[in-house]
Design an enzyme around this catalytic site. Structure first.
Site, PDB file in Angstrom:
ATOM      1  N   ARG A 158       1.061  -1.308  -0.427  1.00 31.42           N
ATOM      2  CA  ARG A 158      -0.222  -0.304   0.318  1.00 31.42           C
ATOM      3  C   ARG A 158       1.060   1.453  -0.036  1.00 31.42           C
ATOM      4  NH1 ARG A 158      -3.665  -2.796   3.983  1.00 31.42           N
ATOM      5  NH2 ARG A 158      -5.138  -3.938   2.551  1.00 31.42           N
ATOM      6  N   LYS A 194       3.170  11.459 -11.493  1.00 31.91           N
ATOM      7  CA  LYS A 194       2.568  10.378 -12.507  1.00 31.91           C
ATOM      8  C   LYS A 194       3.509   9.361 -12.616  1.00 31.91           C
ATOM      9  CE  LYS A 194      -0.185  14.452 -14.680  1.00 31.91           C
ATOM     10  NZ  LYS A 194      -1.165  14.373 -16.306  1.00 31.91           N
ATOM     11  N   LYS A 203       7.989  22.574 -14.165  1.00 32.35           N
ATOM     12  CA  LYS A 203       7.263  21.525 -13.346  1.00 32.35           C
ATOM     13  C   LYS A 203       6.483  22.290 -11.794  1.00 32.35           C
ATOM     14  CE  LYS A 203       5.593  17.651 -14.396  1.00 32.35           C
ATOM     15  NZ  LYS A 203       5.478  16.242 -14.757  1.00 32.35           N
ATOM     16  N   HIS A 261       7.844   9.683 -28.046  1.00 26.66           N
ATOM     17  CA  HIS A 261       7.089  11.074 -27.276  1.00 26.66           C
ATOM     18  C   HIS A 261       7.450  12.563 -27.654  1.00 26.66           C
ATOM     19  CE1 HIS A 261       3.850  12.470 -24.827  1.00 26.66           C
ATOM     20  NE2 HIS A 261       5.003  13.093 -23.746  1.00 26.66           N
TER      21      HIS A 261
HETATM   22  N1  GLY Z   1       3.721  14.930 -18.194  1.00 23.97           N
HETATM   23  C1  GLY Z   1       2.471  16.353 -17.969  1.00 23.97           C
HETATM   24  C2  GLY Z   1       2.501  16.195 -16.153  1.00 23.97           C
HETATM   25  O1  GLY Z   1       2.971  15.666 -15.389  1.00 23.97           O
HETATM   26  O2  GLY Z   1       0.978  16.353 -16.242  1.00 23.97           O
END
Ligand code: GLY
Length: 366
Positions: free
Chosen positions: A120, A142, A226, A266
């Protein structure tokens, strides 16, 4: 060393960027390891980097087993996930332990997902070895695998405990892969940072030629962007993180048509997709045509496909639109598109009709 903090409350972590960092990995990770082992999961193509990392962990007294997996999208599968989780259980990985992902986006996504579900949830460390994974997929949590119905359809948000980026590992990356990763670098300028796009126009060639300063500057700038976006919208609910999908709706349709193969990487699909998103924005009066032309000119300068024809995908427009209909962002029969009012002025548009997109793609194919 540049350190960028991803601010996510109790899930916050650092991204450390420095040339030669791989050699220091053991010292940096020793505190996180405690006295426990840190298994390494590595891509088969990163053997020299694996040797450096392994020596560094040994030097710092961190026990580690190594699991080497085949490179390529096929590794993001239930079968490999099962093999990997079984092996990690055999190794006695506990909830408080950390597994190291050494490789590109495939390894990072797979190890991230395996550690999200193992007992978990246990910890993981990202050590990305491609430009694309350094500036995008290793940061933000992600994780996932592919399903028969499509790419990345099974997954979880699971943040790493730390990300270690050594730009020197890119010295051994094939030029085509570097160019593909560069598309994701430029994307940050296109989204909301026109000054960074100017920088890319002036310095992109240096970066692609391997100039260490240009490379480190661009990686740090991209990671900071990011980190900021993920910090504002970790679970992609407010629309902010969705901006990172610029070029992905068009690009994904091209990749699907190419069978997610090396025919179109990609990053190459994202370059073509961004070119198409800007061309569509210009065609429909949302954006100045000169801005769209700047985008496509930069892709050509960088040796990247700037649109449909250059992508080499000759599918009929209707088939590309059919791929879009299966997009996981489709909601209540409408597909939200990332379009632009100009460079650095990307926005989410929910008013686009797919018929309009089909007519546009038919024109683009001529
Ligand atoms: N690669 C797009 C994101 O991490 O949201």
């Amino acid at each position: 060393m540049t350190t960028i903090r991803v601010e996510l409350g109790e899930r916050s972590y650092d991204v450390r960027i420095e040339a030669g960092l791989l050699r220091q990995a053991g010292d940096i990770l020793a505190a996180l390891a405690g006295r426990r082992a840190m298994p390494i999961v590595a891509d088969e193509h990163v053997a020299p980097h694996l040797a450096t990392l392994s020596a560094s962990l040994t030097g710092a007294g961190i026990p580690h087993e190594t699991i080497v997996l085949p490179s390529g999208e096929a590794t993001k599968s239930w079968t490999v996930l099962e093999r990997l989780t079984d092996r990690l259980l055999e190794l006695g990985v506990e909830r408080g332990d950390h597994v190291i992902a050494l490789g590109g986006g495939v390894i990072g996504d797979l190890v991230g997902f395996a550690t999200a579900i193992l007992k978990r949830g246990c910890g993981f460390v990202q050590i990305p070895t491609t430009l694309l994974s350094q500036v995008d997929s290793s940061v933000g949590g992600k994780t996932g695998i592919n399903a028969r119905a499509g790419k990345n359809l099974i997954g979880a948000f699971h943040q790493p405990r730390i990300v270690l980026i050594d730009p020197d590992v890119l010295d051994t990356l094939p030029a085509r892969q570097v160019r593909a990763g560069y598309a994701e670098v430029v994307k940050y300028g296109l989204i909301d940072d026109a000054a960074f796009f100017d920088w890319c126009e002036a310095n992109g060639a240096r970066l692609l030629a391997g100039d260490p300063d240009a490379r480190s500057y661009a990686i740090a700038h991209a990671v900071a962007a990011k980190a900021r976006i993920v910090g504002q919208d970790e679970f992609e609910t407010s629309g902010q993180r969705a901006l990172l999908n610029l070029g992905h709706t068009f690009g994904h349709a091209l990749e699907a048509e190419a069978g997610f193969s090396d025919r179109l990487l990609h990053g190459e699909a994202i370059a073509a997709g961004c070119g198409l998103a800007f061309a569509f924005s210009a065609d429909t009066g949302r954006c100045d045509a000169a801005e769209a032309a700047r985008v496509t000119a930069h892709w050509r300068d960088a040796g990247l496909p700037d649109g449909l024809r250059a992508s080499g995908i000759a599918a009929p427009a209707a088939r590309l639109v059919e791929h879009m209909r299966h997009d996981k962002k489709m909601a209540a029969g409408t597909l939200p598109f990332l379009l632009a009012h100009g460079i650095g002025r990307t926005y989410l548009d929910r008013t686009v009709a797919l018929d309009e997109v089909e007519a546009f793609l038919t024109e683009q194919a001529r």
